[in-house]
Design an enzyme around this catalytic site. Structure first.
Site, PDB file in Angstrom:
ATOM      1  N   SER A   4     -17.904 -40.044  -0.127  1.00  0.00           N
ATOM      2  CA  SER A   4     -19.001 -40.519  -0.987  1.00  0.00           C
ATOM      3  C   SER A   4     -18.469 -41.660  -1.839  1.00  0.00           C
ATOM      4  O   SER A   4     -17.263 -41.700  -2.130  1.00  0.00           O
ATOM      5  CB  SER A   4     -19.453 -39.375  -1.902  1.00  0.00           C
TER       6      SER A   4
ATOM      7  N   TYR B 230     -17.005 -32.786  -7.750  1.00  0.00           N
ATOM      8  CA  TYR B 230     -17.470 -33.383  -6.485  1.00  0.00           C
ATOM      9  C   TYR B 230     -16.740 -34.698  -6.221  1.00  0.00           C
ATOM     10  O   TYR B 230     -16.199 -34.923  -5.134  1.00  0.00           O
ATOM     11  CB  TYR B 230     -18.981 -33.611  -6.574  1.00  0.00           C
TER      12      TYR B 230
END
Ligand SMILES: NC(=O)c1ccc[n+]([C@@H]2O[C@H](COP(=O)([O-])OP(=O)(O)OC[C@H]3O[C@@H](n4cnc5c(N)ncnc54)[C@H](O)[C@@H]3O)[C@@H](O)[C@H]2O)c1
Length: 279
Positions: A150, A163
């Site tokens: 990401s 995350y």
């Protein structure tokens, strides 16, 4: 008809999203591989979800299998690889696409259990599926791995602390595996999406109070990056297709953004005053 993955045996971990208005990245990758001639093992925590993607592929004339596995469980990571290998006889391309942000928070509010859950599902699981598939690929003297990371691995924003760190770990692991296993003809790359209009992200943004409607999310997406629109799962799938096909045979250890230019911007993105309106 193009067949960029003709004869390839592929494994997509986290490819079982149910059909919805905004297709998920793993499902788009699975369908793209199949359309390009690959046989696909679709893995998901819920068998019915994996089954939906597999059925879609077989209904379109492709070859697919569904496997249920929770990658939060270490033993399941090895089992899913062994099952896929038994079903297809080899594994030419593996994609690790599962992630969670459940239990994540900002650095001061995050609980130890939340940190651990995110690290286990997002990072440990990718190491364990790689650990299981790499000996198979060494034996074959070929194979590709693409890990879904990401832009959150490189940038900071919102409350997804664990995350982002887990995804930074995914990028680092990808580069290390690329170097160690290159002599066996194995390539390993990661893709870094940003603001992709999947059902999961649309629901998540609304539940977190970032927007009250999908139109509002698309409007934010139009202003968020230089290319002036949110990404789609198909944008990410096309990058994964390239990195998994022989077209990228001299590319390994790359953390490949699919982000509309997000990671090339320093500070908040300012659209030039004379730029045309985003579509
Ligand atoms: N959508 C975005 O904007 C965006 C942006 C950057 C990165 N990503 C990354 O892309 C990937 C896919 O995102 P998405 O938006 O399509 O989300 P998604 O939730 O639709 O996809 C994740 C898939 O993994 C499955 N899954 C979840 N936990 C699992 C577990 N423990 N074991 C097995 N399967 C499990 C889910 O059922 C789902 O099919 C993720 O790695 C995410 O971090 C997405």
């Amino acid at each position: 008809m193009s067949v960029r993955m003709e004869g390839k045996k592929t494994l997509v971990v986290g490819g079982g999203q149910p059909a919805s208005l905004h297709v998920g990245i793993g499902r788009a990758i699975s369908e793209t591989f199949a359309r390009e001639g690959a046989e696909v093992c679709v893995v998901d925590r819920v068998l019915e979800r994996a089954g939906e993607t597999a059925q879609e592929i077989t209904a379109a004339g492709g070859r697919a299998h569904a496997i249920a596995a929770d990658v939060g469980d270490p033993e399941s990571c090895a089992r899913l690889v062994n099952e896929a290998h038994a079903l297809m006889g080899r594994i030419d391309a593996m994609v690790n696409n599962v992630a969670t942000e459940e239990g994540d928070n900002d650095p001061l509010t995050l609980e130890v259990d939340g940190w651990q859950r995110v690290m286990d599902v997002n990072l440990r699981a990718m190491w364990l599926t790689c650990r299981a598939v790499l000996p198979i690929m060494q034996e074959q003297r070929s194979g590709t791995i693409v890990n879904t990371s990401s832009v959150g691995s490189k940038t900071t924003g919102g409350s997804m602390f664990a995350y982002g760190i887990s995804k930074a770990g995914v990028d680092a692991m990808t580069q290390k595996l690329a170097v160690v296993f290159a002599p066996w003809g194995i390539r390993c790359n990661s893709v870094l999406p940003a603001w992709v209009a999947t059902q999961h992200s649309m629901d998540g943004l609304m539940q977190a109070g970032f927007a009250s409607s999908e139109e509002e999310i698309f409007e934010m997406g139009r202003r968020a990056n230089p290319l002036g629109r949110m990404g789609t799962a198909w944008d990410v799938a096309n990058a994964v297709l390239f990195l998994s096909s022989d077209e990228s045979c001299h590319t390994t250890g790359v953390n490949f953004p699919v982000d509309g230019g997000t990671t090339s911007v320093i500070g908040g993105y300012q659209r030039p005053k004379n730029a045309p309106q985003p579509h």
